[in-house]
Scaffold this active site. Structure first.
Site, PDB file in Angstrom:
ATOM      1  CB  CYS A  96      63.762 -29.623   9.031  1.00 23.51           C
ATOM      2  SG  CYS A  96      62.027 -29.186   9.243  1.00 23.51           S
ATOM      3  NE  ARG A 131      54.080 -30.342  10.444  1.00 25.17           N
ATOM      4  CZ  ARG A 131      54.899 -30.173  11.488  1.00 25.17           C
ATOM      5  NH1 ARG A 131      54.420 -29.841  12.669  1.00 25.17           N
ATOM      6  NH2 ARG A 131      56.196 -30.334  11.345  1.00 25.17           N
ATOM      7  CG  HIS A 199      63.094 -32.798   5.586  1.00 19.27           C
ATOM      8  ND1 HIS A 199      63.959 -33.331   6.501  1.00 19.27           N
ATOM      9  CD2 HIS A 199      62.252 -31.999   6.283  1.00 19.27           C
ATOM     10  CE1 HIS A 199      63.639 -32.871   7.705  1.00 19.27           C
ATOM     11  NE2 HIS A 199      62.623 -32.063   7.608  1.00 19.27           N
TER      12      HIS A 199
END
Ligand code: GLN
Length: 246
Positions: A96, A131, A199
């Site tokens: 990320c 996002r 993640h």
């Protein structure tokens, strides 16, 4: 053939959101269960790293603010060593915020946060601040494995990453947003440098990938690693795939 995996975690106190520390634990346990050694060295702000002293360098995810702080230190104090490490085949894994800093730069409004240029990619923060968030699954092929595999995880990034011409992604998006929500690709893979937005933490959800990294970092074929009882790990992987709808 090395029998101790030497890992260097970059900024473990600043770049570690979404339980990225679980990735280190996963590598440690899977080495230990096989009777392989494992060492973990932390490198923080101001620390200098030795490119020859580690088999795998790990850079986790971070909030924009922490990432900005680390980016300048990474560029000034660790860039050359990481280039040297990658050139001798050590694994450099960025997750990320990590993948964003492996590229050329991360554009954050008026600021251009420097990357270390290990791979050809640029990242831009969405102007509207939106996002790309949710469960994600990608399909990929890696050397030494027979056929395509699936990585499942979770993504949450404001940055949109675009790969330069000729740069290869890590995989193809099956479900989720990927690098920019449009290209259909996820991550980056050049030689021993790997970046991804996944993640989760990534490795506990994808034990096969933890083993591939471990084997590759130790210069072994993935099939040479002793088999483990992976009932729980397989269940975690299946659950992450289900969450992504794959
Ligand atoms: N700060 C970066 C972004 O929002 C990376 C976030 C993360 O590591 N999850 O794009």
């Amino acid at each position: 053939m090395a029998d101790t995996l030497r890992v260097c975690a970059l900024y473990p106190d600043l770049m570690n959101i979404y339980a990225d520390r679980g990735n280190m634990l996963m590598l440690e346990r899977r080495c230990g269960w096989r009777g392989l050694g494992f060492t973990l060295t932390a490198a923080g702000l101001g620390d200098v790293i030795d490119p020859d002293a580690h088999d795998l360098f790990y850079l986790g995810g971070g909030q924009d603010r922490d990432q900005q702080l680390c980016a300048h230190d990474l560029y000034d104090n660790k860039r050359e060593a990481l280039h040297a490490a990658a050139a001798r085949g050590a694994i450099v894994l960025g997750i990320c915020g990590g993948i964003q800093l492996l590229g050329d730069h991360y554009e954050l409004g008026d600021e251009r946060v420097p990357g270390i240029g290990l791979v050809d990619l640029v990242t831009k923060r969405a102007v509207d601040g939106s996002r790309l968030t949710g469960n994600v699954a990608i399909e990929l092929e890696l050397e030494g494995l027979d056929g395509p595999r699936v990585l499942a995880g979770f993504e949450n990034h404001g940055g949109r990453t675009v790969l330069g011409a000729g740069e290869q992604p890590l995989g193809r998006v099956l479900k989720g947003h990927g690098n920019d929500g449009r290209s259909g690709v996820e991550g980056v893979h050049r030689g021993s440098v790997i970046g991804t937005y996944l993640h989760g933490p990534l490795l506990p959800k994808n034990a096969w990938f933890a083993d591939w990294l471990l084997a590759t970092a130790l210069r072994r074929a993935p099939g040479d690693l002793a088999l483990l009882d992976d009932a729980l790990e397989d269940a975690a992987h299946a659950s992450a795939r289900r969450a992504a709808g794959v």
